[in-house]
Structures are given as C-alpha cells and as structure tokens.
Design a protein around this motif. Structure first.
Motif, PDB file in Angstrom:
ATOM      1  N   UNK A 142       0.822  -1.204   0.000  1.00  0.00           N
ATOM      2  CA  UNK A 142       0.000   0.000   0.000  1.00  0.00           C
ATOM      3  C   UNK A 142       0.859   1.258   0.000  1.00  0.00           C
ATOM      4  N   UNK A 143       1.927   1.255   0.803  1.00  0.00           N
ATOM      5  CA  UNK A 143       2.829   2.401   0.833  1.00  0.00           C
ATOM      6  C   UNK A 143       3.499   2.600  -0.524  1.00  0.00           C
ATOM      7  N   UNK A 144       3.848   1.482  -1.165  1.00  0.00           N
ATOM      8  CA  UNK A 144       4.448   1.594  -2.495  1.00  0.00           C
ATOM      9  C   UNK A 144       3.487   2.294  -3.455  1.00  0.00           C
ATOM     10  N   UNK A 145       2.211   1.912  -3.418  1.00  0.00           N
ATOM     11  CA  UNK A 145       1.218   2.529  -4.297  1.00  0.00           C
ATOM     12  C   UNK A 145       1.087   4.018  -3.987  1.00  0.00           C
ATOM     13  N   UNK A 146       1.038   4.359  -2.694  1.00  0.00           N
ATOM     14  CA  UNK A 146       0.908   5.768  -2.311  1.00  0.00           C
ATOM     15  C   UNK A 146       2.130   6.569  -2.730  1.00  0.00           C
TER      16      UNK A 146
END
Length: 251
Positions: A142-146
């Motif tokens: 999720x952090x990668x996507x953000x």
C-alpha cells in the motif's frame, strides 16, 4: 539442511553487511535508524539461522522467533519513512492516527482471514505470525502505491532514499504474500518455492538498496505535496476496495 540452503542463507547477511557499511558512510543510520536496525538484524539473524541449520527443531524455533522480530522492525522502518515523506500532513491533528489505524485495520482483516482459512500444518502462534506478516506485506504494498502516486503528482525522483527503501520492501512483500498464500492453500506441496523464494526476494531487495544508497544523497526535496490528506484518504479507500476484492477471490 542442504549445503545449497546454507549458502543461500549466508548470502543475505554477507551483502547486508556491505549495505550496513554504506549506510554508516552515508550517515543514513541516523536518518533511518529503524531501517538500519532491520539491516543489522538481517545480518545477525541470518548468521544465527545458518548456525542452527543442521538442527531442524532448533532451526524451526529460531526461524519463527526471528521472523516475528523482522515483522516489527520492518513496520517501524516503514513508519519512519512514512513520517518523513508525509511530514507536511502532520499539520492536521488527526493525521498522526492515519498509519497506526491503517496497520491495525489491515492486521485485523488478516487475522480474520486466517481464522476462516488457517494455514496448513501450523499452530496458533505460527498462524498469528503469518497473519501479521501478511498484514505488514499489505502495508508495504500500500505504501508503495501511495509513494507511486506522490511521484506521479509531484515529479519526485525514485532515487530519493525513502522511496528506495519502500521499493525494496515492496519487492519482498509481493514475494512473501504470494508464498504465504500458496503455503496456506497447498501446504507442503510447494515446499521448494516457499523455501527459496523469500531468501531470493530479500537478496534482490538488498541489491536494490545497495544501488540506492551507493549514490550520494540528493538535495533534500521540498515536500510541497500537490495531493491533500483528503485525496490521500480517497486513494486509500479505492485501494482498500481492490484489496477486498482480491481477498474475496483468494477465498
């Protein structure tokens, strides 16, 4: 344990040692102390696992004990990167709750999923560790996507140290999540994949981190983010729906 397994177990700590030296030379250990602790733990735990590799029962206990510590350190490393990148958002009084609430929510969903679909041949403690590991993997993804959204909206380079750290963890997360799902669904039938994939993924992540930190640090970016906290929350809602659909299909 086969000699090839021991060799693969040792490669990670060896190259992690090089990464630790580079982090010290760049003084990145001061900027990212939890990430540095994660790297040091990888060195020590990797050597410990290799040392007890010939004792199956002891290796089993050491593996899951160190795996639990890995999960905590990875989460702390991600949190310190998150705080650095989203420092401007902390002007909102409620924003400090954002990261822990997301982590807790994903962890609860992961535990609920495991209760309904327990891993094959695993006791409750190991099932809990696997569940929390899956939750951290989802947080990493999720952090990668953000962060990808930030790069897209703000034109920030991926060479920045925080983004490099997240990229490495994202690679580990993708492989780990796939292996955990396969293990829970198929048990020991995919032993070869589950045995080697995580170690290979970590080695590739360390190589990526080496490539990131071998470069001199770029000037500190001005984090004037074009995306607002409200837009960020909307992105989270959209990705949560996608993860929910994926979890439904996995069942």
């Amino acid at each position: 344990m086969r000699k090839a397994d021991i060799l693969l177990t040792l490669i990670g700590p060896i190259i992690s040692g090089g990464l630790a030296i580079i982090l010290l030379r760049r003084k990145a250990n001061r900027e990212f102390p939890f990430f540095f602790s994660y790297v040091i733990a990888a060195i020590l735990f990797g050597l410990l696992r290799a040392f007890v590799a010939n004792n199956y029962r002891l290796y089993f206990e050491v593996f899951w004990m160190t795996e639990a510590i890995y999960i905590v350190l990875a989460l702390l490393a991600l949190y310190e990167v998150f705080r650095k990148v989203f420092a401007a958002f902390y002007e909102k009084r409620w924003f400090w709750l954002f990261f822990p609430v997301v982590v807790i929510a994903i962890s609860v969903l992961a535990v609920i999923y495991r209760v309904g679909s327990p891993p094959a041949q695993a006791n409750r403690v190991i099932s809990l560790i696997i569940s929390l590991g899956m939750a951290v993997n989802l947080v990493q993804a999720l952090l990668f996507v953000l962060f990808f959204v930030l790069v897209w909206f703000n034109g920030i380079g991926w060479r920045e140290y925080p983004f490099g750290i997240v990229m490495g963890f994202a690679g580990i997360a993708i492989v780990a999540f796939s292996v955990q799902w396969a293990r829970s669904e198929f048990g020991t039938r995919l032993n070869v994949v589950s045995r080697y994939a995580p170690a290979v993924a970590y080695i590739l992540a360390v190589i990526f981190w080496l490539n990131t930190f071998l470069r001199p640090p770029e000037p500190e970016p001005q984090w004037r983010l074009k995306i607002t906290p409200e837009q960020l929350l909307e992105e989270i809602r959209q990705y949560s729906k996608i993860l929910g659909k994926f979890r439904g299909r996995a069942r």
